[in-house]
Write a protein that holds these residues in place. Structure first.
Motif, short mmCIF file in Angstrom:
data_model
loop_
_atom_site.label_atom_id
_atom_site.label_comp_id
_atom_site.label_asym_id
_atom_site.label_seq_id
_atom_site.Cartn_x
_atom_site.Cartn_y
_atom_site.Cartn_z
N ARG A 26 46.15 49.23 60.96
CA ARG A 26 46.66 50.41 60.26
C ARG A 26 47.94 50.09 59.51
N ARG A 27 47.92 48.95 58.85
CA ARG A 27 49.08 48.50 58.08
C ARG A 27 48.62 47.97 56.74
N ALA A 28 49.52 48.03 55.78
CA ALA A 28 49.25 47.46 54.46
C ALA A 28 50.36 46.49 54.12
N GLU A 29 50.05 45.49 53.32
CA GLU A 29 51.06 44.56 52.85
C GLU A 29 50.83 44.27 51.38
N ARG A 30 51.92 43.98 50.71
CA ARG A 30 51.85 43.67 49.29
C ARG A 30 52.07 42.19 49.07
N GLY A 31 51.57 41.72 47.96
CA GLY A 31 51.74 40.32 47.63
C GLY A 31 51.53 40.09 46.16
N GLY A 32 51.76 38.87 45.75
CA GLY A 32 51.58 38.51 44.36
C GLY A 32 51.22 37.05 44.24
N SER A 33 50.66 36.70 43.11
CA SER A 33 50.31 35.31 42.88
C SER A 33 50.16 35.04 41.39
N GLU A 34 50.17 33.76 41.07
CA GLU A 34 49.81 33.32 39.73
C GLU A 34 48.53 32.53 39.86
N ILE A 35 47.59 32.80 38.96
CA ILE A 35 46.27 32.19 39.03
C ILE A 35 45.96 31.51 37.71
N LEU A 36 45.48 30.29 37.76
CA LEU A 36 45.04 29.56 36.59
C LEU A 36 43.53 29.43 36.66
N VAL A 37 42.83 29.82 35.59
CA VAL A 37 41.37 29.77 35.57
C VAL A 37 40.91 28.94 34.38
N ASN A 38 40.06 27.95 34.65
CA ASN A 38 39.50 27.11 33.60
C ASN A 38 37.98 27.11 33.72
N PRO A 39 37.26 27.79 32.82
CA PRO A 39 35.80 27.76 32.86
C PRO A 39 35.29 26.32 32.66
N LEU A 40 34.17 26.02 33.29
CA LEU A 40 33.57 24.69 33.19
C LEU A 40 32.17 24.79 32.61
N ASN A 41 31.82 23.82 31.77
CA ASN A 41 30.47 23.77 31.22
C ASN A 41 29.48 23.31 32.28
N ALA A 42 28.21 23.54 32.02
CA ALA A 42 27.17 23.19 32.98
C ALA A 42 27.12 21.69 33.26
N ASP A 43 27.51 20.87 32.27
CA ASP A 43 27.45 19.42 32.45
C ASP A 43 28.75 18.82 32.99
N ASP A 44 29.71 19.68 33.37
CA ASP A 44 30.96 19.18 33.94
C ASP A 44 30.68 18.49 35.28
N PRO A 45 31.29 17.33 35.52
CA PRO A 45 31.04 16.60 36.78
C PRO A 45 31.30 17.44 38.04
N LYS A 46 32.30 18.36 37.98
CA LYS A 46 32.59 19.19 39.16
C LYS A 46 31.47 20.19 39.43
N VAL A 47 30.88 20.76 38.38
CA VAL A 47 29.76 21.68 38.55
C VAL A 47 28.57 20.93 39.15
N ILE A 48 28.31 19.75 38.63
CA ILE A 48 27.21 18.92 39.15
C ILE A 48 27.45 18.58 40.61
N GLU A 49 28.70 18.24 40.95
CA GLU A 49 29.04 17.88 42.33
C GLU A 49 28.83 19.05 43.30
N ILE A 50 29.22 20.27 42.88
CA ILE A 50 29.03 21.45 43.74
C ILE A 50 27.54 21.72 43.95
N CYS A 51 26.75 21.59 42.89
CA CYS A 51 25.30 21.78 43.04
C CYS A 51 24.73 20.77 44.03
N GLN A 52 25.11 19.52 43.89
CA GLN A 52 24.61 18.48 44.80
C GLN A 52 25.05 18.74 46.23
N MET A 53 26.29 19.25 46.41
CA MET A 53 26.80 19.59 47.74
C MET A 53 25.90 20.60 48.43
N HIS A 54 25.33 21.54 47.63
CA HIS A 54 24.48 22.59 48.17
C HIS A 54 22.99 22.28 48.02
N ALA A 55 22.65 21.05 47.64
CA ALA A 55 21.26 20.61 47.47
C ALA A 55 20.50 21.48 46.47
#
Length: 196
Positions: A26-55
């Motif tokens: 029964r409590r609330a707290e406040r917070g803040g952050s800075e977020i950096l977002v970089n979209p990745l193409n389908a052929d990006d090595p990181k996207v390929i790696e995540i797919c392979q991680m999940h078979a």
């Protein structure tokens, strides 16, 4: 709009202000952050790696994103704890519209483990993410009331009763691209798939 277009619209640096309601306490707290977002193409090595991680066949992905965040919450100010991390995710649509499908995460929101969630663009062009974990379930909804303002509402329900609800308002402060780390690793997240 499909999910990849939604994530592309999220590109850049954001300032997030949030309130989290810890229903069991029964409590609330406040917070803040800075977020950096970089979209990745389908052929990006990181996207390929995540797919392979999940078979999952990498050619089924339509893209993804690299996200880095740095934030604090009110309860952590006394001990100086900060919430920082980075993660990569990939989108694997159910059909050619790209409006719903699987969201492959390098690390989850509610539990720090690789996880496959579901995404959908609803009738109001908001992005909805649903992820089930062994001990909890999370639901998140993101939308843009203006091009440079994003809003997020989320809930986490632990099996057995404990739950929390969060509301965030996020303002775009820079459209600069983010460099993807050679080894994007995640730390315990207090935020969402995007780390915010």
């Amino acid at each position: 709009m499909n999910a990849l277009e939604f994530f592309q619209k999220s590109a850049g640096k954001w300032r997030s202000q949030r309130t989290t309601h810890h229903l069991a306490f029964r409590r609330a707290e406040r917070g803040g952050s800075e977020i950096l977002v970089n979209p990745l193409n389908a052929d990006d090595p990181k996207v390929i790696e995540i797919c392979q991680m999940h078979a999952i066949e990498p050619t089924n992905a339509i893209g993804g994103a690299y996200v880095k965040w740095d934030g604090t919450m009110a309860w952590d100010k006394d001990d100086g704890e900060t919430h920082s991390g980075e993660t990569v995710f990939a989108l694997v649509p159910d059909d050619e519209t790209g409006r719903k499908g699987k969201l492959l995460r390098e690390v989850g929101y509610a539990e720090v483990m690789p996880v496959i969630g579901r995404y959908e663009i609803d009738d109001e062009e908001a992005l909805v993410l649903i992820t089930d974990y062994p001990s909890m379930s999370s639901y998140e909804r993101f939308w843009f009331p203006a091009p440079n303002v994003r809003v997020r509402a989320s809930t986490v329900q632990r099996f057995g009763g404990f739950s929390q609800a969060t509301f965030c308002t996020e303002e775009l402060i820079s459209e600069d691209k983010v460099e993807v780390a050679a080894s994007a690793t995640s730390q315990p997240a207090i935020a969402s798939v995007f780390g915010w």
